[in-house]
Design an enzyme around this catalytic site. Sequence first.
Site, short mmCIF file in Angstrom:
data_model
loop_
_atom_site.label_atom_id
_atom_site.label_comp_id
_atom_site.label_asym_id
_atom_site.label_seq_id
_atom_site.Cartn_x
_atom_site.Cartn_y
_atom_site.Cartn_z
N ASP A 16 42.05 -4.76 60.76
CA ASP A 16 42.41 -5.13 59.29
C ASP A 16 42.05 -6.79 58.98
O ASP A 16 43.02 -7.45 59.80
CB ASP A 16 43.77 -4.60 58.88
N ILE A 17 41.23 -7.36 58.19
CA ILE A 17 40.92 -8.48 58.10
C ILE A 17 42.24 -9.47 57.65
O ILE A 17 42.48 -10.51 57.86
CB ILE A 17 39.67 -9.04 57.27
N ASN A 30 33.20 -9.46 44.15
CA ASN A 30 31.90 -9.14 43.37
C ASN A 30 31.95 -10.36 42.60
O ASN A 30 32.87 -11.37 42.44
CB ASN A 30 32.36 -7.81 42.54
N GLY A 38 38.52 -1.58 48.21
CA GLY A 38 38.09 -2.13 49.57
C GLY A 38 38.78 -3.16 49.93
O GLY A 38 39.88 -3.36 49.97
N VAL A 39 38.03 -4.21 50.88
CA VAL A 39 38.44 -5.46 51.37
C VAL A 39 39.11 -6.33 50.50
O VAL A 39 40.11 -7.11 50.50
CB VAL A 39 37.60 -5.98 52.38
N ASP A 40 38.43 -6.46 49.18
CA ASP A 40 38.72 -7.18 48.13
C ASP A 40 40.04 -6.88 47.62
O ASP A 40 40.97 -7.79 47.70
CB ASP A 40 37.83 -7.00 47.00
N THR A 128 28.74 -3.31 52.88
CA THR A 128 28.37 -1.78 53.49
C THR A 128 29.45 -0.80 53.11
O THR A 128 29.27 0.34 53.50
CB THR A 128 28.48 -1.80 55.12
N GLY A 129 30.14 -1.28 52.29
CA GLY A 129 31.16 -0.27 51.46
C GLY A 129 30.83 0.05 50.13
O GLY A 129 29.75 1.13 50.07
N1 AR6 Z 1 39.84 -5.34 56.71
C1 AR6 Z 1 38.46 -5.38 57.04
N2 AR6 Z 1 37.59 -4.61 56.66
C2 AR6 Z 1 37.76 -3.84 55.54
C3 AR6 Z 1 39.38 -3.82 55.26
C4 AR6 Z 1 40.06 -4.64 55.62
N3 AR6 Z 1 41.26 -4.58 55.21
N4 AR6 Z 1 39.53 -2.90 54.01
C5 AR6 Z 1 38.12 -2.18 53.72
N5 AR6 Z 1 37.17 -2.94 54.94
P1 AR6 Z 1 33.97 -3.00 50.67
P2 AR6 Z 1 31.34 -4.11 49.54
C6 AR6 Z 1 35.62 -2.71 55.01
O1 AR6 Z 1 33.74 -1.78 49.87
O2 AR6 Z 1 30.46 -2.93 49.96
C7 AR6 Z 1 35.13 -4.34 46.12
O3 AR6 Z 1 35.35 -3.44 44.87
C8 AR6 Z 1 35.09 -1.40 54.59
O4 AR6 Z 1 35.51 -0.36 55.31
O5 AR6 Z 1 35.18 -3.71 50.64
O6 AR6 Z 1 30.88 -5.45 49.69
C9 AR6 Z 1 34.53 -5.63 45.35
O7 AR6 Z 1 35.53 -6.07 44.32
C10 AR6 Z 1 33.58 -1.76 54.87
O8 AR6 Z 1 33.45 -1.39 56.16
O9 AR6 Z 1 32.85 -4.25 50.11
C11 AR6 Z 1 33.28 -5.39 45.21
O10 AR6 Z 1 32.94 -4.99 43.85
C12 AR6 Z 1 33.50 -3.14 54.37
O11 AR6 Z 1 35.07 -3.71 54.42
C13 AR6 Z 1 32.63 -4.50 45.91
O12 AR6 Z 1 33.94 -3.77 46.25
C14 AR6 Z 1 32.94 -3.64 52.99
O13 AR6 Z 1 33.58 -2.73 52.02
C15 AR6 Z 1 32.14 -5.07 47.05
O14 AR6 Z 1 31.48 -3.97 48.02
#
Ligand code: AR6
Length: 182
Positions: A16-17, A30, A38-40, A128-129
């Site tokens: 977990d970052i 975004n 997600g991570v945001d 990639t999410g």
């Molecule tokens: N630590 C590390 N990686 C994580 C964590 C965490 N706590 N939580 C999720 N991930 P995404 P994107 C991984 O969707 O594709 C948001 O709504 C996740 O499993 O977070 O760049 C933003 O506001 C995946 O492998 O980011 C944008 O609108 C990776 O992080 C949009 O999503 C990226 O998934 C960005 O989409």
Amino acid sequence: METIVNKTRLSLIRGDITAQETDAIVNAANSSLMGGSGVDGAIHRAGGPQILEECKRIIAQIGHLPTGEAVITTGGNLKARHVIHTVGPVWHGGKSGEPQLLASSYRESLKLAVENGLKSISFPSISTGAFGYPLKEASKVAVGTVMEFLKADSSLEVVVFVLFDQATFAAYSQALQELAGL
Ligand code: AR6
């Protein structure tokens, strides 16, 4: 898994970052910088309201953060002192400049870290999410771009990819093995 590139330690871990203790963690944000899922979402929840306050001030000045660019804020309550927010590309099939934009997200984040005198930085798997970038392709761009940057600039001591799930960790491990000849 880890390797040394020039003078920098490049590591891949599953985790977990938001728990990382590097000087900065990177947020896959975004263009609105107003948070999301997600991570945001995880970073804003763990870091508290100070991060969003700074994001709002930045957006008041620049309007929106273009894809492939990056900005830096406080880390709020996180162990990391800073969050570097970047916007990766939404996947539209791969012919809309996605690889170049994804590479730019990594490069601009690394540049900001160096410009701010930071020594360590953690990345998630950008795009990639929710943004739908295919994992295998994204992992090659991510690892390749970071390695290229580190070969040219040795100011960072540590770069970590913090990968949330096993499939993502496996894809990045394979990319590092191929690109670093491990
Ligand atoms: N630590 C590390 N990686 C994580 C964590 C965490 N706590 N939580 C999720 N991930 P995404 P994107 C991984 O969707 O594709 C948001 O709504 C996740 O499993 O977070 O760049 C933003 O506001 C995946 O492998 O980011 C944008 O609108 C990776 O992080 C949009 O999503 C990226 O998934 C960005 O989409």
